[in-house]
Motif scaffolding. Structure first.
Motif, PDB file in Angstrom:
ATOM      1  N   ASN A 163       0.842  -1.194   0.000  1.00  8.84           N
ATOM      2  CA  ASN A 163       0.000   0.000   0.000  1.00  8.84           C
ATOM      3  C   ASN A 163       0.878   1.245   0.000  1.00  8.84           C
ATOM      4  O   ASN A 163       1.851   1.338   0.754  1.00  8.84           O
ATOM      5  CB  ASN A 163      -0.916   0.006   1.228  1.00  8.84           C
ATOM      6  CG  ASN A 163      -2.049  -0.998   1.085  1.00  8.84           C
ATOM      7  OD1 ASN A 163      -2.521  -1.266  -0.021  1.00  8.84           O
ATOM      8  ND2 ASN A 163      -2.486  -1.571   2.200  1.00  8.84           N
ATOM      9  N   THR A 190      -2.331   2.829  -7.170  1.00  5.92           N
ATOM     10  CA  THR A 190      -3.555   3.580  -7.456  1.00  5.92           C
ATOM     11  C   THR A 190      -3.276   4.738  -8.415  1.00  5.92           C
ATOM     12  O   THR A 190      -4.102   5.048  -9.290  1.00  5.92           O
ATOM     13  CB  THR A 190      -4.170   4.108  -6.144  1.00  5.92           C
ATOM     14  OG1 THR A 190      -4.485   2.991  -5.301  1.00  5.92           O
ATOM     15  CG2 THR A 190      -5.443   4.892  -6.429  1.00  5.92           C
ATOM     16  N   ASP A 198      -6.497  -3.949  -6.882  1.00  4.66           N
ATOM     17  CA  ASP A 198      -6.854  -4.525  -5.575  1.00  4.66           C
ATOM     18  C   ASP A 198      -8.342  -4.848  -5.450  1.00  4.66           C
ATOM     19  O   ASP A 198      -9.086  -4.179  -4.719  1.00  4.66           O
ATOM     20  CB  ASP A 198      -6.436  -3.577  -4.454  1.00  4.66           C
ATOM     21  CG  ASP A 198      -5.062  -3.932  -3.923  1.00  4.66           C
ATOM     22  OD1 ASP A 198      -4.619  -5.081  -4.125  1.00  4.66           O
ATOM     23  OD2 ASP A 198      -4.426  -3.066  -3.313  1.00  4.66           O
ATOM     24  N   SER A 257     -10.030  -6.096  -1.464  1.00  5.92           N
ATOM     25  CA  SER A 257     -10.087  -5.359  -0.204  1.00  5.92           C
ATOM     26  C   SER A 257     -11.385  -5.697   0.526  1.00  5.92           C
ATOM     27  O   SER A 257     -12.462  -5.766  -0.068  1.00  5.92           O
ATOM     28  CB  SER A 257     -10.038  -3.855  -0.464  1.00  5.92           C
ATOM     29  OG  SER A 257      -8.831  -3.515  -1.100  1.00  5.92           O
ATOM     30  N   THR A 270      -2.041  -5.496  -7.153  1.00  6.66           N
ATOM     31  CA  THR A 270      -2.464  -5.961  -5.834  1.00  6.66           C
ATOM     32  C   THR A 270      -1.341  -5.832  -4.818  1.00  6.66           C
ATOM     33  O   THR A 270      -0.160  -5.804  -5.180  1.00  6.66           O
ATOM     34  CB  THR A 270      -2.944  -7.426  -5.892  1.00  6.66           C
ATOM     35  OG1 THR A 270      -3.432  -7.808  -4.605  1.00  6.66           O
ATOM     36  CG2 THR A 270      -1.808  -8.356  -6.302  1.00  6.66           C
ATOM     37  N   HIS A 271      -1.757  -5.752  -3.538  1.00  9.44           N
ATOM     38  CA  HIS A 271      -0.772  -5.760  -2.450  1.00  9.44           C
ATOM     39  C   HIS A 271      -0.841  -7.075  -1.685  1.00  9.44           C
ATOM     40  O   HIS A 271      -0.066  -7.305  -0.766  1.00  9.44           O
ATOM     41  CB  HIS A 271      -1.050  -4.593  -1.485  1.00  9.44           C
ATOM     42  CG  HIS A 271      -2.264  -4.813  -0.640  1.00  9.44           C
ATOM     43  ND1 HIS A 271      -3.537  -4.635  -1.124  1.00  9.44           N
ATOM     44  CD2 HIS A 271      -2.406  -5.214   0.653  1.00  9.44           C
ATOM     45  CE1 HIS A 271      -4.415  -4.904  -0.168  1.00  9.44           C
ATOM     46  NE2 HIS A 271      -3.751  -5.263   0.917  1.00  9.44           N
TER      47      HIS A 271
END
Length: 737
Positions: free
Chosen positions: A33, A38, A540, A543, A578-579
């Motif tokens: 993150n 983003t 992502d 979430s 993605t994280h």
């Protein structure tokens, strides 16, 4: 498809930024993150936003495709009011109708592929043409301009500010210049006159008058023996001793009324003797002497005048900057003339003293002819010069045209070869443009036909049915999707008929909007956009989802990945960010045997010192497990944050020694023998725990590079002291000897 992306001067991407190249059909980006994922998805969603002015996208063949982005903004925009826009898909259609649409879609794809190939060929031909033009421009600049810059730069004025202008001028002259061809030396001579300062008139050189001199030189008197009459008594004596000239000279010394001889001083000069002398030196003799005297004087006068005239010409021309006279040659001729004239004057003097002698005068004709010819040649050049002066602008224009004519003739083969190649390429390019245009028209016509057919059989009901089917199949039984009273929208309803908008959990909203996104990816919000080709960007999607839903989402995405690999459907490319390590592993898993796919690329995004960076791993998946990832981060050269380093060391020690190996802090410390080493280990563990659970105030605490390196060494020693060096080496990729 997208081929490359540049991100800089936005969010965590600095001035240098990053360049993501070699983007394939399927692309996985892993990053914690805050690492910049983003920002990447927002850019792909809205690249025209002013904050992305320094960012760019390179499209394959320059063809942009519709980009559908799933991220937090997508969830808020599409479920902010509890309603979802209707997604049109192929609905109430017979099997035959669907087959027709599918068949026409296949034809459309073939037309597109053919068009892409033709555009690629067109690009190759255009590149060849551009290379040809660039190489020709460079060549003529070096071969022509640089070669003739010194002599003819004035002829190039207006066309040397760029190689393009010089090239255009040369080709224009090649087509239109009709001037007569001049040789190089003549052009250089004319250029010296016209391209220097504005020329002035030069007076013509006066031609020496030589005729009278030559007449005198050829007079018979010079070869005549001038003597007295032979029938006088004293004639035999004078002639016997050949003393005509001596006696004649003596006569002038005889005085009237004096009988004394001027030679012997005796009284021997009688009246009879005087009378015989007068008869001997008669009127004819005296006339010859007078003629001799006059011719001698005239000759000397004329020769001296010519010499003075020539000396004046020489002096004047030496001081004249634009002289056309060959001064050296002229001076040599004049010197020779003077020398010859001195000899002739001496001969004439001798003849005057001794008229009975013959003399041979050295004729000045040859030398005067040489001087006259040189003056005529000079006057011819002066006339040309003065003609140029008289009509300077016209002459300047004519010279420039002549220079270009000389150049294009000198390089005619090069220019002709270039024109031939260029015309050939242009014909091919024009033909390809026509073919590409034809394909575009064919594509547009068929696309319109498909949209018309699809419009008759598309609806939003299949989307409702598919989302509800997926909800039930994954045990979401307490709500479903239903159409609203408003055309083109649907909403979520509980089993009891109440609207479920405000009672849904965050995870449920996330899952529903993702299912909606997948349907949107397969259809469109209007009947016309159902069959549009598109790119998916998923940021992502898991979430707030539990592990079961994580598996469901990855399964749904993998179905899309299979279609992309097989070129099925209208989704041509996917970018997934993605994280979550487990989601990354799950969604990127191919099968138990296949480890790599040539249509897939992997990247890791990192943020160090508030700046994002990216590392490419090609077709090799760098994410094996979260534990493996910790080691990869630890040995990464891009890791520069002490806080990140502390956290990574703590998690490795906890995972390996405490959770798996059941080692406590004291157990690790006791593995060191000396008190000093134990203190270092205790210090390391304290530093790790402190650094990973709190943020130190930089005002009071500073961790120099040396401290970090010392703790890295102790970290390694922990594995060595606990006899786990092999594990350390394995995780660091160090081969044991």
């Amino acid at each position: 498809m997208i081929e490359s992306i540049v991100l800089k001067n936005v969010a965590t991407y600095n001035t240098a930024g990053i360049c993501i190249e070699n983007i394939k059909k399927i692309n996985f980006y892993y990053g914690a993150n805050g690492s910049g994922k983003t920002t990447l998805s927002n850019f792909l969603q809205n690249p025209n936003n002013p904050k992305f002015n320094d960012c760019s996208i390179q499209w394959q063949n320059g063809q942009k495709l519709k980009t559908l982005v799933y991220n937090k903004d997508f969830r808020e925009q599409n479920f902010g009011n509890g309603k979802l826009n209707g997604v049109f898909t192929i609905g109430q259609a017979t099997k035959a109708e669907i087959e027709v649409i599918n068949k026409k879609n296949e034809e459309l794809q073939k037309i597109k592929e053919d068009g892409i190939k033709k555009r690629a060929t067109l690009k190759i031909q255009n590149d060849k043409k551009n290379d040809l033009e660039r190489n020709f421009k460079e060549s003529i600049w070096k071969k022509i301009y640089k070669k003739y810059e010194k002599e003819f730069k004035e002829a190039f004025v207006g066309f040397i500010s760029s190689k393009d202008k010089f090239n255009d001028k040369l080709l224009n002259e090649f087509s239109n210049n009709t001037s007569s061809l001049s040789d190089l030396e003549e052009l250089k001579d004319r250029a010296k006159i016209i391209f220097n300062e504005i020329p002035q008139n030069i007076p013509l050189l006066s031609m020496p008058e030589c005729d009278r001199i030559l007449e005198i030189e050829n007079h018979v008197i010079w070869n005549k023996i001038i003597v007295g009459k032979a029938d006088v008594d004293i004639a035999r004596l004078i002639q016997k001793f050949n003393i005509n000239d001596w006696v004649n000279q003596g006569r002038s010394y005889i005085q009237d009324n004096d009988d004394t001889c001027p030679f012997c001083q005796k009284q021997t000069i009688s009246e009879d003797f005087k009378r015989q002398l007068e008869f001997f030196f008669d009127k004819s003799y005296l006339q010859d002497l007078e003629s001799l005297k006059k011719l001698k004087q005239e000759y000397e006068y004329l020769v001296q005048n010519i010499i003075n005239q020539l000396d004046g010409i020489e002096l004047n021309q030496k001081n004249l900057k634009s002289s056309k006279l060959d001064i050296d040659k002229f001076s040599a001729y004049v010197k020779t003339l003077v020398s010859q004239s001195v000899i002739n004057v001496e001969l004439l003097n001798n003849k005057s003293k001794e008229p009975s002698r013959k003399i041979e005068i050295v004729s000045l004709k040859e030398q005067l002819d040489l001087i006259s010819e040189l003056i005529r040649t000079t006057n011819s050049e002066i006339a040309k010069h003065n003609a140029i002066v008289l009509n300077f602008n016209t002459e300047r224009k004519n010279l420039i045209n002549s220079i270009w004519k000389f150049i294009i003739e000198e390089y005619r083969m090069d220019i002709s070869s270039y024109n031939t190649q260029k015309i050939g390429l242009e014909k091919g390019i024009d033909a390809l443009k026509t073919q590409v245009e034809s394909k575009l028209n064919e594509y547009s016509a068929l696309d319109s036909e498909i949209k018309t057919l699809s419009k008759d059989v598309t609806s939003i009901q299949p989307t409702i049915n598919e989302i509800n089917r997926l909800l039930k199949s994954y045990c979401f039984l307490n709500f479903e999707i239903v159409p609203t009273s408003e055309d083109g929208f649907y909403q979520i309803q509980r089993e009891d008929g109440t609207i479920a908008e405000e009672t849904l959990s965050e995870g449920e909203v996330t899952f529903i909007t993702f299912l909606y996104y997948l349907q949107l990816a397969k259809g469109g919000t209007s009947q016309e956009t159902v069959n549009e080709e598109r790119i998916l960007v998923i940021d992502d999607p898991i979430s707030s989802l539990d592990s079961n839903v994580l598996f469901i989402v990855s399964t749904l995405i993998k179905d899309i990945l299979k279609d992309i690999k097989s070129n099925i459907g209208n989704i041509k490319q996917i970018i997934l960010l993605t994280h979550n390590v487990y989601f990354h592993k799950e969604v990127s898993f191919i099968d138990g045997r296949t480890k790599e796919c040539k249509e897939t690329n992997y990247w890791i995004l990192r943020k160090n010192d508030k700046t994002s960076s990216i590392q490419s791993f090609g077709v090799k998946n760098p994410i094996q497990s979260s534990y493996t990832l910790l080691w990869q981060e630890l040995k990464s050269e891009e890791l520069s944050s002490s806080l990140s380093l502390q956290n990574i060391m703590r998690r490795i020690i906890e995972n390996y020694f405490k959770l798996l190996g059941k080692f406590g802090d004291d157990d690790l410390i006791e593995k060191f023998e000396s008190k000093e080493e134990q203190n270092i280990c205790r210090s390391l563990i304290s530093w790790i725990n402190d650094g990973s659970h709190s943020i130190n105030d930089d005002l009071f605490i500073e961790l120099p590079d040396r401290t970090i390196e010392n703790y890295k060494k102790v970290f390694k020693d922990i594995f060595i002291k606990t006899d786990h060096e092999g594990h350390y080496n394995m995780m660091f990729g160090i081969e044991e000897e």
